[in-house]
Design a protein around this motif. Structure first.
Motif, PDB file in Angstrom:
ATOM      1  N   ARG A 179     -24.193 -28.066 -10.066  1.00 15.66           N
ATOM      2  CA  ARG A 179     -23.135 -27.549  -9.409  1.00 15.66           C
ATOM      3  C   ARG A 179     -22.753 -26.384 -10.070  1.00 15.66           C
ATOM      4  O   ARG A 179     -21.540 -26.007  -9.229  1.00 15.66           O
ATOM      5  CB  ARG A 179     -22.314 -28.349 -10.119  1.00 15.66           C
ATOM      6  CG  ARG A 179     -20.645 -28.941  -9.243  1.00 15.66           C
ATOM      7  CD  ARG A 179     -19.868 -30.053  -9.510  1.00 15.66           C
ATOM      8  NE  ARG A 179     -20.464 -31.452  -9.326  1.00 15.66           N
ATOM      9  CZ  ARG A 179     -19.639 -32.072  -9.637  1.00 15.66           C
ATOM     10  NH1 ARG A 179     -18.111 -31.688  -9.935  1.00 15.66           N
ATOM     11  NH2 ARG A 179     -19.138 -33.268  -8.667  1.00 15.66           N
ATOM     12  N   ARG A 180     -24.001 -25.612 -10.890  1.00 16.99           N
ATOM     13  CA  ARG A 180     -23.168 -24.045 -11.418  1.00 16.99           C
ATOM     14  C   ARG A 180     -24.205 -23.876 -11.271  1.00 16.99           C
ATOM     15  O   ARG A 180     -24.587 -23.220 -11.482  1.00 16.99           O
ATOM     16  CB  ARG A 180     -22.523 -24.885 -13.167  1.00 16.99           C
ATOM     17  CG  ARG A 180     -21.451 -25.163 -13.514  1.00 16.99           C
ATOM     18  CD  ARG A 180     -21.380 -25.125 -14.409  1.00 16.99           C
ATOM     19  NE  ARG A 180     -19.586 -25.471 -14.777  1.00 16.99           N
ATOM     20  CZ  ARG A 180     -19.267 -25.706 -15.761  1.00 16.99           C
ATOM     21  NH1 ARG A 180     -19.544 -25.591 -16.705  1.00 16.99           N
ATOM     22  NH2 ARG A 180     -18.072 -25.739 -16.005  1.00 16.99           N
ATOM     23  N   THR A 181     -24.771 -23.865  -9.714  1.00 18.91           N
ATOM     24  CA  THR A 181     -25.970 -22.736  -9.894  1.00 18.91           C
ATOM     25  C   THR A 181     -25.436 -21.569  -8.942  1.00 18.91           C
ATOM     26  O   THR A 181     -24.639 -22.103  -8.079  1.00 18.91           O
ATOM     27  CB  THR A 181     -26.640 -23.608  -9.538  1.00 18.91           C
ATOM     28  OG1 THR A 181     -27.581 -24.451 -10.663  1.00 18.91           O
ATOM     29  CG2 THR A 181     -28.014 -22.293  -8.709  1.00 18.91           C
ATOM     30  N   LEU A 182     -25.296 -19.921  -9.046  1.00 19.02           N
ATOM     31  CA  LEU A 182     -25.192 -19.207  -8.000  1.00 19.02           C
ATOM     32  C   LEU A 182     -26.590 -19.046  -7.710  1.00 19.02           C
ATOM     33  O   LEU A 182     -27.914 -19.534  -7.361  1.00 19.02           O
ATOM     34  CB  LEU A 182     -24.616 -18.321  -8.982  1.00 19.02           C
ATOM     35  CG  LEU A 182     -23.583 -18.803 -10.067  1.00 19.02           C
ATOM     36  CD1 LEU A 182     -22.498 -17.853 -10.507  1.00 19.02           C
ATOM     37  CD2 LEU A 182     -22.233 -19.741  -8.952  1.00 19.02           C
ATOM     38  N   VAL A 183     -26.188 -17.869  -6.577  1.00 23.47           N
ATOM     39  CA  VAL A 183     -27.044 -17.079  -5.927  1.00 23.47           C
ATOM     40  C   VAL A 183     -27.285 -15.724  -6.464  1.00 23.47           C
ATOM     41  O   VAL A 183     -26.052 -15.127  -5.872  1.00 23.47           O
ATOM     42  CB  VAL A 183     -27.787 -17.180  -4.198  1.00 23.47           C
ATOM     43  CG1 VAL A 183     -28.405 -16.709  -4.034  1.00 23.47           C
ATOM     44  CG2 VAL A 183     -27.197 -18.736  -3.580  1.00 23.47           C
ATOM     45  N   LEU A 184     -28.068 -14.740  -6.591  1.00 20.71           N
ATOM     46  CA  LEU A 184     -28.792 -13.432  -6.903  1.00 20.71           C
ATOM     47  C   LEU A 184     -28.863 -13.324  -5.725  1.00 20.71           C
ATOM     48  O   LEU A 184     -30.430 -13.381  -5.305  1.00 20.71           O
ATOM     49  CB  LEU A 184     -29.392 -13.398  -7.957  1.00 20.71           C
ATOM     50  CG  LEU A 184     -29.155 -11.541  -8.244  1.00 20.71           C
ATOM     51  CD1 LEU A 184     -28.003 -11.234  -8.772  1.00 20.71           C
ATOM     52  CD2 LEU A 184     -30.637 -11.335  -9.495  1.00 20.71           C
ATOM     53  N   ALA A 185     -28.000 -12.137  -4.728  1.00 22.74           N
ATOM     54  CA  ALA A 185     -28.872 -11.694  -2.789  1.00 22.74           C
ATOM     55  C   ALA A 185     -29.060 -10.128  -3.273  1.00 22.74           C
ATOM     56  O   ALA A 185     -28.352  -9.298  -3.791  1.00 22.74           O
ATOM     57  CB  ALA A 185     -27.609 -11.947  -2.350  1.00 22.74           C
ATOM     58  N   HIS A 186     -30.189 -10.049  -3.165  1.00 23.26           N
ATOM     59  CA  HIS A 186     -31.143  -8.459  -2.204  1.00 23.26           C
ATOM     60  C   HIS A 186     -31.255  -7.787  -1.537  1.00 23.26           C
ATOM     61  O   HIS A 186     -32.224  -9.120  -0.523  1.00 23.26           O
ATOM     62  CB  HIS A 186     -31.604  -8.938  -3.960  1.00 23.26           C
ATOM     63  CG  HIS A 186     -33.172  -9.520  -3.867  1.00 23.26           C
ATOM     64  ND1 HIS A 186     -34.105  -8.903  -3.285  1.00 23.26           N
ATOM     65  CD2 HIS A 186     -33.146 -10.642  -4.348  1.00 23.26           C
ATOM     66  CE1 HIS A 186     -34.841  -9.762  -3.565  1.00 23.26           C
ATOM     67  NE2 HIS A 186     -34.290 -10.779  -3.762  1.00 23.26           N
ATOM     68  N   ALA A 187     -31.347  -6.984  -0.532  1.00 14.81           N
ATOM     69  CA  ALA A 187     -31.994  -5.753  -0.286  1.00 14.81           C
ATOM     70  C   ALA A 187     -32.022  -5.019  -0.148  1.00 14.81           C
ATOM     71  O   ALA A 187     -31.050  -3.996  -0.992  1.00 14.81           O
ATOM     72  CB  ALA A 187     -30.602  -6.915   1.235  1.00 14.81           C
ATOM     73  N   MET A 188     -32.851  -4.146   0.662  1.00 16.64           N
ATOM     74  CA  MET A 188     -32.645  -2.575   0.550  1.00 16.64           C
ATOM     75  C   MET A 188     -33.109  -2.085   2.101  1.00 16.64           C
ATOM     76  O   MET A 188     -33.567  -2.887   3.088  1.00 16.64           O
ATOM     77  CB  MET A 188     -34.334  -2.629  -0.259  1.00 16.64           C
ATOM     78  CG  MET A 188     -35.172  -1.189  -0.238  1.00 16.64           C
ATOM     79  SD  MET A 188     -36.307  -0.452  -1.189  1.00 16.64           S
ATOM     80  CE  MET A 188     -37.120  -0.885   0.573  1.00 16.64           C
ATOM     81  N   ASP A 189     -32.352  -1.822   2.295  1.00 21.60           N
ATOM     82  CA  ASP A 189     -32.722  -0.100   3.140  1.00 21.60           C
ATOM     83  C   ASP A 189     -34.360   0.263   3.608  1.00 21.60           C
ATOM     84  O   ASP A 189     -34.146   0.781   2.948  1.00 21.60           O
ATOM     85  CB  ASP A 189     -31.880   0.365   3.709  1.00 21.60           C
ATOM     86  CG  ASP A 189     -31.430   1.398   4.867  1.00 21.60           C
ATOM     87  OD1 ASP A 189     -32.402   1.206   5.696  1.00 21.60           O
ATOM     88  OD2 ASP A 189     -29.991   1.382   5.499  1.00 21.60           O
ATOM     89  N   LEU A 190     -35.018   0.362   4.775  1.00 21.43           N
ATOM     90  CA  LEU A 190     -36.170   0.614   4.666  1.00 21.43           C
ATOM     91  C   LEU A 190     -36.147   1.988   4.604  1.00 21.43           C
ATOM     92  O   LEU A 190     -37.296   2.488   4.873  1.00 21.43           O
ATOM     93  CB  LEU A 190     -36.829  -0.223   5.494  1.00 21.43           C
ATOM     94  CG  LEU A 190     -37.458  -1.306   5.035  1.00 21.43           C
ATOM     95  CD1 LEU A 190     -36.307  -2.442   4.061  1.00 21.43           C
ATOM     96  CD2 LEU A 190     -39.408  -2.054   6.182  1.00 21.43           C
TER      97      LEU A 190
END
Length: 253
Positions: A179-190
């Motif tokens: 219930r206390r799990t978050l998400v670290l979302a990442h991206a790069m512009d090619l």
């Protein structure tokens, strides 16, 4: 404070946000330096490589897994932490005391935990952070997105709407952590090498609406062939009462 402010303040004071940003900068800096579309590199290569490098850098800065302190020793050797990364990255690596953050996977999805809060990683298409469809992602990410949250009024399952929900303190450890799990979302512009990084509470958006109950922008300037030192001030200055943590770089005396 709401949930977002509490989490950002906690991770900021502990120096964890600065460490995450360092790991992200170091990993994507290497990805961008090595990226060669003419040689066959594509989005798949970027995604796989960034994923592996982020795991390495997060374990490295938090001294976890293969970088963990060995029995009978008080710290990890500088040669171990510096091995395999650019000298500029090593010199700018924040110092986090061992065991402050521990490696905490969920169903083989790489995760890390500070206190009662865990975060997993997820990639997304650059510029489309609000277009992630969790029902189309892995079963694990879907399970996390379906958790009830006190983080906002627009979540699919808010605690206020579920009065019969068992209190957090009554749950088993695994359920409480879920219930206390978050998400670290990442991206790069090619095309440009610009990158994005967000930490947030995911929302089960089967309705194609907002994929986040809340999210916090941790993005830093785009990587280059000469990786800049990490900004020593965590990105938590917009949180009322948050303390500024100034992590010392490992290369300093």
């Amino acid at each position: 404070m709401d949930e977002r402010e509490q989490v950002v303040s906690l991770l900021g004071r502990a120096g964890v946000l600065a460490a995450i940003r360092w790991a992200y900068r170091s990993a994507y800096g290497e990805v961008w330096r090595d990226f060669n579309p003419q040689g066959g590199h594509d989005q798949g290569w970027v995604g796989i490589t960034a994923h592996k490098l982020l795991i390495d850098r997060l374990d490295r800065v938090f001294q976890a897994e293969r970088f963990a302190v060995q029995p009978g020793e008080s710290h990890v050797g500088r040669d171990v932490l510096a091995d395999g990364i650019a000298d500029s990255d090593f010199q700018s690596m924040p110092v986090i005391e061992p065991s402050t953050v521990v490696h905490a996977d969920l169903n083989n999805s790489p995760g890390w935990m500070l206190g009662d809060w865990r975060w997993l990683m997820a990639s997304f298409e650059y510029g489309r952070i609000d277009h992630i469809r969790w029902p189309q992602r892995s079963e694990t990410k879907g399970m996390v997105a379906r958790q009830p949250s006190a983080g906002g009024d627009d979540g699919l399952f808010s605690l206020a709407d579920l009065p019969d929900l068992p209190p957090l303190e009554s749950l088993e450890d695994a359920e409480r952590l879920l219930r206390r799990t978050l998400v670290l979302a990442h991206a790069m512009d090619l095309e440009t090498g610009e990158t994005q990084l967000f930490l947030g509470r995911s929302r089960w958006n089967f309705d194609k609406a907002d994929p986040w109950v809340w999210r916090h922008d941790l993005s830093v300037p785009p990587p280059s062939t000469s990786v800049l030192p990490v900004d020593p001030v965590p990105d938590d200055t917009d949180v009322p009462g948050a303390q500024r943590h100034l992590p010392r770089a490992i290369g300093e005396a």
